[in-house]
Scaffold this motif. Structure first.
Motif, PDB file in Angstrom:
ATOM      1  N   PHE A   1       0.833  -1.205   0.000  1.00  0.00           N
ATOM      2  CA  PHE A   1       0.000   0.000   0.000  1.00  0.00           C
ATOM      3  C   PHE A   1       0.869   1.257   0.000  1.00  0.00           C
ATOM      4  CE2 PHE A   1      -2.330   3.462   1.909  1.00  0.00           C
ATOM      5  CZ  PHE A   1      -3.521   3.425   1.201  1.00  0.00           C
ATOM      6  N   ARG A   2       1.844   1.307   0.881  1.00  0.00           N
ATOM      7  CA  ARG A   2       2.711   2.491   0.984  1.00  0.00           C
ATOM      8  C   ARG A   2       3.529   2.711  -0.284  1.00  0.00           C
ATOM      9  NH1 ARG A   2       6.295   2.524   5.954  1.00  0.00           N
ATOM     10  NH2 ARG A   2       6.641   4.652   5.251  1.00  0.00           N
ATOM     11  N   ALA A   3       3.948   1.628  -0.927  1.00  0.00           N
ATOM     12  CA  ALA A   3       4.747   1.747  -2.148  1.00  0.00           C
ATOM     13  C   ALA A   3       3.915   2.256  -3.318  1.00  0.00           C
ATOM     14  CB  ALA A   3       5.370   0.394  -2.499  1.00  0.00           C
ATOM     15  N   HIS A   4       2.618   1.924  -3.331  1.00  0.00           N
ATOM     16  CA  HIS A   4       1.744   2.300  -4.443  1.00  0.00           C
ATOM     17  C   HIS A   4       0.960   3.581  -4.205  1.00  0.00           C
ATOM     18  CE1 HIS A   4       2.067  -0.993  -7.324  1.00  0.00           C
ATOM     19  NE2 HIS A   4       2.364  -1.743  -6.287  1.00  0.00           N
ATOM     20  N   HIS A   5       1.046   4.165  -3.040  1.00  0.00           N
ATOM     21  CA  HIS A   5       0.288   5.373  -2.725  1.00  0.00           C
ATOM     22  C   HIS A   5       1.225   6.460  -2.224  1.00  0.00           C
ATOM     23  CE1 HIS A   5      -2.756   2.207  -2.694  1.00  0.00           C
ATOM     24  NE2 HIS A   5      -3.541   3.149  -3.172  1.00  0.00           N
ATOM     25  N   ARG A   6       2.095   6.890  -3.112  1.00  0.00           N
ATOM     26  CA  ARG A   6       3.107   7.880  -2.758  1.00  0.00           C
ATOM     27  C   ARG A   6       2.581   9.293  -2.933  1.00  0.00           C
ATOM     28  NH1 ARG A   6       6.590   6.170   0.434  1.00  0.00           N
ATOM     29  NH2 ARG A   6       7.966   7.847  -0.201  1.00  0.00           N
TER      30      ARG A   6
ATOM     31  N   ASP B   1       4.609   6.369  -7.740  1.00  0.00           N
ATOM     32  CA  ASP B   1       3.811   5.148  -7.600  1.00  0.00           C
ATOM     33  C   ASP B   1       4.312   4.070  -8.558  1.00  0.00           C
ATOM     34  OD1 ASP B   1       2.243   6.513  -5.776  1.00  0.00           O
ATOM     35  OD2 ASP B   1       0.540   6.762  -7.139  1.00  0.00           O
ATOM     36  N   LEU B   2       4.604   4.471  -9.800  1.00  0.00           N
ATOM     37  CA  LEU B   2       5.088   3.512 -10.795  1.00  0.00           C
ATOM     38  C   LEU B   2       6.473   2.992 -10.443  1.00  0.00           C
ATOM     39  CD1 LEU B   2       3.928   5.299 -14.075  1.00  0.00           C
ATOM     40  CD2 LEU B   2       2.970   3.211 -13.090  1.00  0.00           C
ATOM     41  N   LEU B   3       7.355   3.879 -10.044  1.00  0.00           N
ATOM     42  CA  LEU B   3       8.728   3.485  -9.731  1.00  0.00           C
ATOM     43  C   LEU B   3       8.783   2.645  -8.459  1.00  0.00           C
ATOM     44  CD1 LEU B   3      11.868   4.184 -10.486  1.00  0.00           C
ATOM     45  CD2 LEU B   3      11.668   5.579  -8.447  1.00  0.00           C
ATOM     46  N   ILE B   4       8.292   3.173  -7.376  1.00  0.00           N
ATOM     47  CA  ILE B   4       8.417   2.507  -6.081  1.00  0.00           C
ATOM     48  C   ILE B   4       7.450   1.329  -5.973  1.00  0.00           C
ATOM     49  CG2 ILE B   4       8.282   2.844  -3.581  1.00  0.00           C
ATOM     50  CD1 ILE B   4       9.066   5.852  -4.230  1.00  0.00           C
ATOM     51  N   GLY B   5       6.221   1.526  -6.437  1.00  0.00           N
ATOM     52  CA  GLY B   5       5.253   0.437  -6.417  1.00  0.00           C
ATOM     53  C   GLY B   5       5.655  -0.700  -7.343  1.00  0.00           C
ATOM     54  N   GLY B   6       6.128  -0.351  -8.534  1.00  0.00           N
ATOM     55  CA  GLY B   6       6.585  -1.370  -9.468  1.00  0.00           C
ATOM     56  C   GLY B   6       7.766  -2.148  -8.921  1.00  0.00           C
ATOM     57  N   PHE B   7       8.654  -1.449  -8.233  1.00  0.00           N
ATOM     58  CA  PHE B   7       9.803  -2.103  -7.612  1.00  0.00           C
ATOM     59  C   PHE B   7       9.339  -3.094  -6.546  1.00  0.00           C
ATOM     60  CE2 PHE B   7      13.072  -2.153  -4.258  1.00  0.00           C
ATOM     61  CZ  PHE B   7      14.077  -2.777  -4.969  1.00  0.00           C
ATOM     62  N   PHE B   8       8.414  -2.654  -5.708  1.00  0.00           N
ATOM     63  CA  PHE B   8       7.894  -3.558  -4.680  1.00  0.00           C
ATOM     64  C   PHE B   8       7.241  -4.788  -5.311  1.00  0.00           C
ATOM     65  CE2 PHE B   8       4.553  -5.313  -2.117  1.00  0.00           C
ATOM     66  CZ  PHE B   8       5.238  -5.616  -0.957  1.00  0.00           C
ATOM     67  N   ASP B   9       6.414  -4.582  -6.337  1.00  0.00           N
ATOM     68  CA  ASP B   9       5.734  -5.705  -6.987  1.00  0.00           C
ATOM     69  C   ASP B   9       6.730  -6.716  -7.550  1.00  0.00           C
ATOM     70  OD1 ASP B   9       3.309  -4.557  -6.366  1.00  0.00           O
ATOM     71  OD2 ASP B   9       2.941  -3.797  -8.392  1.00  0.00           O
ATOM     72  N   ALA B  10       7.822  -6.212  -8.097  1.00  0.00           N
ATOM     73  CA  ALA B  10       8.814  -7.094  -8.726  1.00  0.00           C
ATOM     74  C   ALA B  10       9.676  -7.830  -7.712  1.00  0.00           C
ATOM     75  CB  ALA B  10       9.700  -6.284  -9.663  1.00  0.00           C
ATOM     76  N   HIS B  11       9.914  -7.243  -6.541  1.00  0.00           N
ATOM     77  CA  HIS B  11      10.901  -7.802  -5.626  1.00  0.00           C
ATOM     78  C   HIS B  11      10.420  -8.084  -4.198  1.00  0.00           C
ATOM     79  CE1 HIS B  11      14.053  -7.094  -8.561  1.00  0.00           C
ATOM     80  NE2 HIS B  11      13.538  -5.889  -8.755  1.00  0.00           N
ATOM     81  N   GLY B  12       9.368  -7.453  -3.764  1.00  0.00           N
ATOM     82  CA  GLY B  12       8.970  -7.483  -2.356  1.00  0.00           C
ATOM     83  C   GLY B  12       8.795  -8.846  -1.729  1.00  0.00           C
ATOM     84  N   ARG B  13       8.210  -9.778  -2.431  1.00  0.00           N
ATOM     85  CA  ARG B  13       7.936 -11.103  -1.855  1.00  0.00           C
ATOM     86  C   ARG B  13       9.210 -11.903  -1.596  1.00  0.00           C
ATOM     87  NH1 ARG B  13       3.377 -12.381  -0.016  1.00  0.00           N
ATOM     88  NH2 ARG B  13       1.594 -11.250  -0.796  1.00  0.00           N
TER      89      ARG B  13
ATOM     90  N   GLN C   1      13.100  -4.230   6.132  1.00  0.00           N
ATOM     91  CA  GLN C   1      13.354  -3.084   7.005  1.00  0.00           C
ATOM     92  C   GLN C   1      14.010  -1.938   6.239  1.00  0.00           C
ATOM     93  OE1 GLN C   1      12.335  -2.711  10.332  1.00  0.00           O
ATOM     94  NE2 GLN C   1      12.774  -0.622   9.669  1.00  0.00           N
ATOM     95  N   VAL C   2      14.949  -2.263   5.364  1.00  0.00           N
ATOM     96  CA  VAL C   2      15.579  -1.216   4.538  1.00  0.00           C
ATOM     97  C   VAL C   2      14.526  -0.541   3.669  1.00  0.00           C
ATOM     98  CG1 VAL C   2      17.197  -0.785   2.638  1.00  0.00           C
ATOM     99  CG2 VAL C   2      17.873  -2.257   4.536  1.00  0.00           C
ATOM    100  N   PHE C   3      13.633  -1.327   3.066  1.00  0.00           N
ATOM    101  CA  PHE C   3      12.591  -0.747   2.222  1.00  0.00           C
ATOM    102  C   PHE C   3      11.631   0.102   3.050  1.00  0.00           C
ATOM    103  CE2 PHE C   3       8.676  -0.891  -0.381  1.00  0.00           C
ATOM    104  CZ  PHE C   3       9.191  -0.328  -1.541  1.00  0.00           C
TER     105      PHE C   3
END
Length: 88
Positions: A12-17, A23-35, A43-45
């Motif tokens: 949510f936080r990554a996609h609602h900047r 949103d595209l940069l940070i949210g897309g990054f989370f979607d690609a790598h977060g899991r 914690q770094v993120f």
């Protein structure tokens, strides 16, 4: 906190900047790598999300030097920019 709840909050936080580009940069990054992140990487993120969007974007595209506290696997992957999917 349960890992799934923590990931949902990070999503949510990554996609609602507040700015579409962030949103595209940070949210897309989370979607690609977060899991795939371990606890330390999450914690770094989480810490990174406390920074200003313009700073995160400047670090990712290399126009500003990234603070040492964020250097590592997360920032290296963020700088690749191969995860941004622009909606048509």
């Amino acid at each position: 906190m349960d890992r799934e709840i923590r990931l949902k909050r990070l999503h949510f936080r990554a996609h609602h900047r507040g700015v579409k580009e962030a949103d595209l940069l940070i949210g897309g990054f989370f979607d690609a790598h977060g899991r795939s992140w371990d606890e330390a990487e999450m914690q770094v993120f989480e810490d990174l999300l406390e920074e200003q969007d313009v700073d995160i974007m400047a670090w990712a595209i290399g126009i500003e030097a990234c603070p040492a506290r964020y250097e590592g696997s997360i920032m290296a992957a963020l700088k690749l920019l191969n995860y941004v999917k622009v909606p048509e």
